[in-house]
Design a protein around this motif. Structure first.
Motif, PDB file in Angstrom:
ATOM      1  N   THR A 235       0.856  -1.181   0.000  1.00  0.00           N
ATOM      2  CA  THR A 235       0.000   0.000   0.000  1.00  0.00           C
ATOM      3  C   THR A 235       0.890   1.228   0.000  1.00  0.00           C
ATOM      4  OG1 THR A 235      -0.134   0.416   2.377  1.00  0.00           O
ATOM      5  CG2 THR A 235      -1.625  -1.260   1.479  1.00  0.00           C
ATOM      6  N   SER A 236       0.308   2.364  -0.286  1.00  0.00           N
ATOM      7  CA  SER A 236       1.079   3.610  -0.297  1.00  0.00           C
ATOM      8  C   SER A 236       1.388   4.091   1.110  1.00  0.00           C
ATOM      9  CB  SER A 236       0.303   4.695  -1.044  1.00  0.00           C
ATOM     10  OG  SER A 236      -0.931   4.942  -0.401  1.00  0.00           O
ATOM     11  N   THR A 237       0.765   3.504   2.124  1.00  0.00           N
ATOM     12  CA  THR A 237       1.009   3.949   3.500  1.00  0.00           C
ATOM     13  C   THR A 237       2.139   3.177   4.168  1.00  0.00           C
ATOM     14  OG1 THR A 237      -0.659   2.401   4.335  1.00  0.00           O
ATOM     15  CG2 THR A 237      -1.389   4.634   3.793  1.00  0.00           C
ATOM     16  N   LEU A 238       2.570   2.074   3.572  1.00  0.00           N
ATOM     17  CA  LEU A 238       3.680   1.325   4.147  1.00  0.00           C
ATOM     18  C   LEU A 238       4.974   2.112   3.973  1.00  0.00           C
ATOM     19  CD1 LEU A 238       2.824  -2.283   2.942  1.00  0.00           C
ATOM     20  CD2 LEU A 238       2.602  -1.372   5.241  1.00  0.00           C
ATOM     21  N   VAL A 269      13.053  -2.966  -4.643  1.00  0.00           N
ATOM     22  CA  VAL A 269      12.569  -1.703  -4.078  1.00  0.00           C
ATOM     23  C   VAL A 269      12.041  -0.784  -5.176  1.00  0.00           C
ATOM     24  CG1 VAL A 269      13.339   0.461  -3.026  1.00  0.00           C
ATOM     25  CG2 VAL A 269      13.902  -1.712  -1.947  1.00  0.00           C
ATOM     26  N   TRP A 270      12.822  -0.619  -6.243  1.00  0.00           N
ATOM     27  CA  TRP A 270      12.395   0.312  -7.287  1.00  0.00           C
ATOM     28  C   TRP A 270      11.215  -0.243  -8.088  1.00  0.00           C
ATOM     29  CZ3 TRP A 270      13.463   4.845  -6.110  1.00  0.00           C
ATOM     30  CH2 TRP A 270      14.684   5.193  -5.529  1.00  0.00           C
ATOM     31  N   GLY A 271      11.121  -1.576  -8.173  1.00  0.00           N
ATOM     32  CA  GLY A 271       9.945  -2.164  -8.802  1.00  0.00           C
ATOM     33  C   GLY A 271       8.696  -1.970  -7.960  1.00  0.00           C
ATOM     34  N   VAL A 272       8.847  -2.106  -6.651  1.00  0.00           N
ATOM     35  CA  VAL A 272       7.726  -1.868  -5.746  1.00  0.00           C
ATOM     36  C   VAL A 272       7.276  -0.412  -5.831  1.00  0.00           C
ATOM     37  CG1 VAL A 272       7.130  -1.655  -3.293  1.00  0.00           C
ATOM     38  CG2 VAL A 272       8.190  -3.758  -4.146  1.00  0.00           C
ATOM     39  N   TRP A 273       8.242   0.510  -5.827  1.00  0.00           N
ATOM     40  CA  TRP A 273       7.873   1.925  -5.889  1.00  0.00           C
ATOM     41  C   TRP A 273       7.241   2.276  -7.247  1.00  0.00           C
ATOM     42  CZ3 TRP A 273       6.261   5.181  -2.752  1.00  0.00           C
ATOM     43  CH2 TRP A 273       6.258   6.555  -3.015  1.00  0.00           C
ATOM     44  N   ASP A 274       7.726   1.676  -8.296  1.00  0.00           N
ATOM     45  CA  ASP A 274       7.129   1.882  -9.619  1.00  0.00           C
ATOM     46  C   ASP A 274       5.669   1.415  -9.607  1.00  0.00           C
ATOM     47  OD1 ASP A 274       6.931   2.440 -12.380  1.00  0.00           O
ATOM     48  OD2 ASP A 274       7.502   0.381 -12.888  1.00  0.00           O
ATOM     49  N   HIS A 275       5.429   0.281  -8.974  1.00  0.00           N
ATOM     50  CA  HIS A 275       4.055  -0.234  -8.882  1.00  0.00           C
ATOM     51  C   HIS A 275       3.172   0.733  -8.101  1.00  0.00           C
ATOM     52  CE1 HIS A 275       0.741  -3.014  -8.356  1.00  0.00           C
ATOM     53  NE2 HIS A 275       0.874  -2.961  -7.033  1.00  0.00           N
ATOM     54  N   ILE A 276       3.667   1.211  -6.967  1.00  0.00           N
ATOM     55  CA  ILE A 276       2.873   2.121  -6.142  1.00  0.00           C
ATOM     56  C   ILE A 276       2.615   3.434  -6.873  1.00  0.00           C
ATOM     57  CG2 ILE A 276       2.934   3.509  -4.028  1.00  0.00           C
ATOM     58  CD1 ILE A 276       4.367   1.126  -2.679  1.00  0.00           C
ATOM     59  N   LYS A 277       3.634   3.952  -7.549  1.00  0.00           N
ATOM     60  CA  LYS A 277       3.507   5.259  -8.200  1.00  0.00           C
ATOM     61  C   LYS A 277       2.769   5.197  -9.538  1.00  0.00           C
ATOM     62  CE  LYS A 277       5.184   8.865  -7.634  1.00  0.00           C
ATOM     63  NZ  LYS A 277       4.614  10.135  -7.125  1.00  0.00           N
ATOM     64  N   SER A 279       1.158   2.283 -11.204  1.00  0.00           N
ATOM     65  CA  SER A 279       0.193   1.261 -11.600  1.00  0.00           C
ATOM     66  C   SER A 279      -1.227   1.809 -11.700  1.00  0.00           C
ATOM     67  CB  SER A 279       0.206   0.113 -10.578  1.00  0.00           C
ATOM     68  OG  SER A 279      -0.314   0.543  -9.326  1.00  0.00           O
ATOM     69  N   GLY A 280      -1.488   2.946 -11.094  1.00  0.00           N
ATOM     70  CA  GLY A 280      -2.830   3.503 -11.062  1.00  0.00           C
ATOM     71  C   GLY A 280      -3.686   2.974  -9.930  1.00  0.00           C
ATOM     72  N   GLU A 281      -3.164   2.008  -9.174  1.00  0.00           N
ATOM     73  CA  GLU A 281      -3.927   1.432  -8.076  1.00  0.00           C
ATOM     74  C   GLU A 281      -3.867   2.285  -6.810  1.00  0.00           C
ATOM     75  OE1 GLU A 281      -3.087  -2.664  -7.347  1.00  0.00           O
ATOM     76  OE2 GLU A 281      -2.880  -3.154  -9.482  1.00  0.00           O
ATOM     77  N   PHE A 282      -2.955   3.247  -6.778  1.00  0.00           N
ATOM     78  CA  PHE A 282      -2.762   4.062  -5.584  1.00  0.00           C
ATOM     79  C   PHE A 282      -2.748   5.545  -5.976  1.00  0.00           C
ATOM     80  CE2 PHE A 282      -0.411   0.059  -5.308  1.00  0.00           C
ATOM     81  CZ  PHE A 282      -1.006  -0.536  -4.199  1.00  0.00           C
ATOM     82  N   PRO A 283      -3.900   6.102  -6.318  1.00  0.00           N
ATOM     83  CA  PRO A 283      -3.925   7.490  -6.782  1.00  0.00           C
ATOM     84  C   PRO A 283      -3.376   8.469  -5.760  1.00  0.00           C
ATOM     85  CG  PRO A 283      -6.156   6.673  -6.337  1.00  0.00           C
ATOM     86  CD  PRO A 283      -5.247   5.491  -6.312  1.00  0.00           C
ATOM     87  N   GLU A 284      -3.475   8.140  -4.471  1.00  0.00           N
ATOM     88  CA  GLU A 284      -2.975   9.041  -3.440  1.00  0.00           C
ATOM     89  C   GLU A 284      -1.446   9.140  -3.457  1.00  0.00           C
ATOM     90  OE1 GLU A 284      -3.040   4.920  -1.800  1.00  0.00           O
ATOM     91  OE2 GLU A 284      -4.384   6.154  -3.006  1.00  0.00           O
ATOM     92  N   ALA A 285      -0.778   8.196  -4.160  1.00  0.00           N
ATOM     93  CA  ALA A 285       0.683   8.220  -4.230  1.00  0.00           C
ATOM     94  C   ALA A 285       1.207   9.253  -5.219  1.00  0.00           C
ATOM     95  CB  ALA A 285       1.212   6.834  -4.607  1.00  0.00           C
ATOM     96  N   ALA A 286       0.318   9.906  -5.958  1.00  0.00           N
ATOM     97  CA  ALA A 286       0.774  10.925  -6.917  1.00  0.00           C
ATOM     98  C   ALA A 286       1.594  11.996  -6.218  1.00  0.00           C
ATOM     99  CB  ALA A 286      -0.428  11.541  -7.631  1.00  0.00           C
ATOM    100  N   ASN A 287       1.167  12.400  -5.026  1.00  0.00           N
ATOM    101  CA  ASN A 287       1.866  13.444  -4.273  1.00  0.00           C
ATOM    102  C   ASN A 287       2.792  12.820  -3.235  1.00  0.00           C
ATOM    103  OD1 ASN A 287       0.031  14.956  -5.726  1.00  0.00           O
ATOM    104  ND2 ASN A 287      -0.394  16.365  -4.049  1.00  0.00           N
ATOM    105  N   MET A 288       3.573  11.854  -3.676  1.00  0.00           N
ATOM    106  CA  MET A 288       4.552  11.212  -2.792  1.00  0.00           C
ATOM    107  C   MET A 288       5.855  11.027  -3.539  1.00  0.00           C
ATOM    108  SD  MET A 288       2.271   8.260  -0.881  1.00  0.00           S
ATOM    109  CE  MET A 288       3.674   7.708   0.098  1.00  0.00           C
TER     110      MET A 288
END
Length: 752
Positions: A235-238, A269-277, A279-288
């Motif tokens: 999740t984007s909160t982890l 790590v960078w694959g996980v962050w790419d997924h969070i940023k 993938s479109g599944e975590f719109p709140e991650a746009a401002n992270m």
């Protein structure tokens, strides 16, 4: 202006140092070893191959240090590590309750640099050594920053490098991977499918930004997130250590292939962050954005060296007490699948013991050499036992043991193996406890050198006043009460309320093993019929046949509320049959196979500021804080509170230790309460208060009418006063002028 003419070749400069003890490795284990030895008068050289101290707890890796308290998620009450490891935790809490890893670096560096007798060599790597038969004599090291070689001679050596650099170069016997179940009878020994070694992890920090942040993954980033079977947990909160399970490398050589492991972890790590940023599944991650990613992995396991005892699963689960017990652990046996993040297994398999277990001195030196101590995660332990003993606060505690042992070996002209013999090891056990290091189910002999002790008052527990607040009994709740041999709690009164008639069962639960806080037996019980709001009394008349803590337990009844008090008492607390998701999946340890572990309920406290205490009234007041407790040599609540506490209305709580004849006094070590149940994780996890409420912040020590010390702004549980010139006195007096807000508690004043 310096001008250097051309020459054929040049060599880097070399410095030679001499020491009583060389400590290799500056993680928490190595630092504690170096500090302990230096404080006992040894000349110590601490060699660390990184620019900071702390190892996996440093700002380079940023894993929080934890130990027997296990995030306050198991049944080990009042189990936080003492001695120097405890001092580090308390100092970090005082300076850095927010958990800033850079500030933790500073705490450790400050302690090392301010310690007389300790020479610190940072950025310095040991690459060779000299030995004669079974004795090490010298190490060679190089600092690439100042381009200097160091040759260090010493009488004793301590390997705290994690990978066992000294032991490896010296040819000492060691192991890698897991033992077969048949060798030691360990039912938790993993098979090939699970894997035989733990891997590495790399952590990262994220932060929120005012606007959108673009992220373009590097070419080496993981492309297919489904390669991680647990990817749906992302999740984007982890953040940071929440993703400890981004682990890999257990199938590889975790020493010589560390760089390969690091690159794979960066890929993850960078694959996980790419997924969070992206993938479109975590719109709140746009401002992270990612603020920090570890440059080196946090390594869990590599070499384990052989001592005269191989710590094993049964030592932990059965809580075996060794004759040469010098330290303890309490983290679960925590094994991770070797394939790490790519494994279809859960990220870890954890089984707790019912209480703390002890660690023998025979596991803390190499049986191949006569002057090499082992500490940290390379001690003599099986892969399974290592799964518990490897955590950093346990390693730090072992470090102090080794430092103290090295000092005794020097003064007594002993080898580590000789010190571990039955006729010698008590010297170390007593010295450790005299310095404030708690060892479960042991005690300090004659801590006050034959003195009698009197107090200006003592707290007698008869009534805890109502504060007007209520707590719903939505889950099982219990109060830990000390009950003396030959006594019962008697009649107890509580205030309850319910809008409709409800049955509520109250029980006394006990543990089978001395000093444990895992209730296994119902000692007594009664049932109340609750309706409306009123006081309810119930009696437990069965007498205990030995000193022990009992659980005054209230069954879950969400339609009933219990009245609370504001009073906080040392050595008495409320616990709940609840879940801490960091260390368990259920409110009860479930054993889903033949693993040689026990099933039992978890009874957990709450962290400040969320602790609660029910208002209680006792027909037979509990006299559990008498001054005689100061002479029993027990340094923690264990079977009894083992502390003196003054009356709440005492304007100047005072203790007097008196002798019939004048006594020579040179060292006074005050051991007091600083909430030994508080886990005090070092980084990332912030804490509510910089010092816990029972801590004595201002006190005076007198010898007769001579003021020996006045301490203000204290925040430590162990306060050692080494007098520059010994004094002779008939009386030592302690005056308590202030605490951090609650009643003070003292376990001992060790006088020598």
């Amino acid at each position: 202006m310096n001008i250097y003419p051309q020459t054929g070749t040049r060599t880097f400069p070399s410095k030679q140092l001499n020491a009583d003890l060389v400590v290799a490795g500056g993680g928490l284990a190595g630092l504690c070893a170096a500090l302990a030895a230096a404080r006992e008068g040894l000349q110590v050289v601490l060699i660390q191959d990184r620019p900071v101290l702390g190892g996996n707890a440093s700002s380079e890796v940023r894993l929080w240090a934890n130990g027997a308290t296990s995030h306050m998620g198991n049944n080990n009450r009042w189990a936080r590590e003492g001695g120097i490891m405890g001092e580090i935790l308390e100092e970090n809490l005082w300076r850095n309750k927010e958990g800033n890893p850079v500030m933790f670096d500073l705490v450790l560096l400050d302690m090392a640099k301010s310690q007389p007798g300790l020479t610190l060599l940072l950025n310095t790597t040991i690459y060779a050594l000299e030995k004669t038969q079974r004795t090490l004599s010298q190490v060679s090291a190089f600092n690439a920053i100042n381009e200097t070689f160091y040759i260090v001679n010493a009488d004793q050596f301590c390997d705290a490098t994690g990978d066992g650099v000294l032991g490896f170069l010296a040819g000492a016997e060691y192991r890698e991977g897991a033992e077969e179940p048949e060798e030691l009878g360990e039912k938790m020994a993993p098979g090939d499918n699970f894997g035989h070694k733990l891997g590495h992890s790399i952590y990262f920090y994220t932060k929120h930004t005012p606007g959108p942040v673009n992220f373009v993954p590097p070419s080496f980033a993981l492309q297919d997130i489904t390669a991680i079977p647990r990817y749906k947990r992302l999740t984007s909160t982890l953040n940071g250590c929440d993703l400890w399970w981004l682990e890999w490398g257990g199938r590889l050589d975790t020493v010589h292939q560390s760089e390969e492991i690091k690159w794979e972890l960066w890929k993850i790590v960078w694959g996980v962050w790419d997924h969070i940023k992206n993938s479109g599944e975590f719109p709140e991650a746009a401002n992270m954005t990612i603020e920090w990613v570890g440059a080196i992995p946090g390594k869990r396991e590599s070499r384990r060296f052989m001592g005269d005892h191989l710590l094993c699963q049964q030592d932990i689960i059965e809580q075996r007490d060794h004759y040469d017990a010098v330290a303890y652990g309490g983290w679960s046996i925590d094994l991770h699948p070797a394939d790490g993040v790519y494994s279809t297994h859960d990220g870890c398999r954890q089984f707790h013991s019912k209480g703390t277990y002890t660690i023998p001195l025979r596991s803390l030196y190499s049986r191949s050499l006569d002057n090499l101590f082992l500490t940290g995660r390379l001690i003599s332990a099986s892969h399974v036992a290592f799964g518990s003993a490897r955590v950093m606060c346990t390693c730090g505690l072992l470090g102090e043991v080794v430092g103290q042992a090295a000092a005794l070996c020097k003064t007594r002209q002993l080898t580590p193996a000789q010190l571990a013999q039955r006729e010698q090891v008590k010297l170390l056990q007593q010295q450790l406890q005299a310095r404030g290091c708690y060892i479960p189910r042991q005690w300090l002999d004659n801590p006050a050198q034959g003195a009698t002790v009197t107090a200006s008052s003592q707290y007698i527990l008869s009534s805890l006043a109502l504060n007007g607040q209520w707590h719903s009994l939505s889950e099982r709740m219990a109060v830990l009460l000390p009950v003396q041999a030959g006594k019962s709690p008697g009649e107890i009164t509580v205030r309850l309320r319910s809008s409709s008639r409800q049955s509520l069962t109250c029980s006394l639960l006990t543990s089978h093993h001395a000093g444990n806080f895992t209730p296994e037996e119902q000692f007594d019980s009664c049932t109340l019929e609750v309706e409306g709001e009123q006081d309810y009394s119930f009696s437990f008349t069965r007498q205990s046949d030995h000193d022990q803590y009992m659980f005054l337990a209230f069954d879950a009844q969400p339609n009933v509320e219990i009245a609370l008090t504001d009073t906080q008492l040392p050595g008495i607390m409320t616990v709940f049959n609840s879940l801490n998701a960091r260390v368990a999946k259920h409110t009860r340890q479930i054993v889903d196979g033949d693993y040689g572990a026990d099933e039992f309920d978890f009874w957990l406290p709450r962290r400040r500021p969320h602790q609660v205490m029910p208002a209680l009234n006792f027909s037979q007041p509990l006299r559990c804080y008498c001054p005689d407790n100061l002479l029993n040599g027990r340094l923690r609540p264990e079977q009894q509170t083992n502390a003196w506490v003054p009356a709440a209305d005492d304007p100047l709580p005072t203790l007097r230790w008196q002798w019939r004849a004048p006594q020579r006094v040179s060292i006074l070590t005050l051991v007091q309460d600083n909430d030994f149940d508080n886990a005090m994780e070092t980084v990332q996890m912030g804490h509510f208060l910089p010092v816990t409420p029972h801590c004595i912040t201002h006190y005076r020590l007198w010898a007769d009418e001579t003021l020996l010390a006045e301490v203000t702004r204290n925040h430590h549980s162990v306060c050692e006063h080494r007098l520059p010139v010994p004094v002779t006195a008939r009386e030592v007096r302690l005056e308590i002028l202030a605490t951090a807000g609650a009643l003070p508690a003292i376990y001992s004043l060790n006088i020598s």
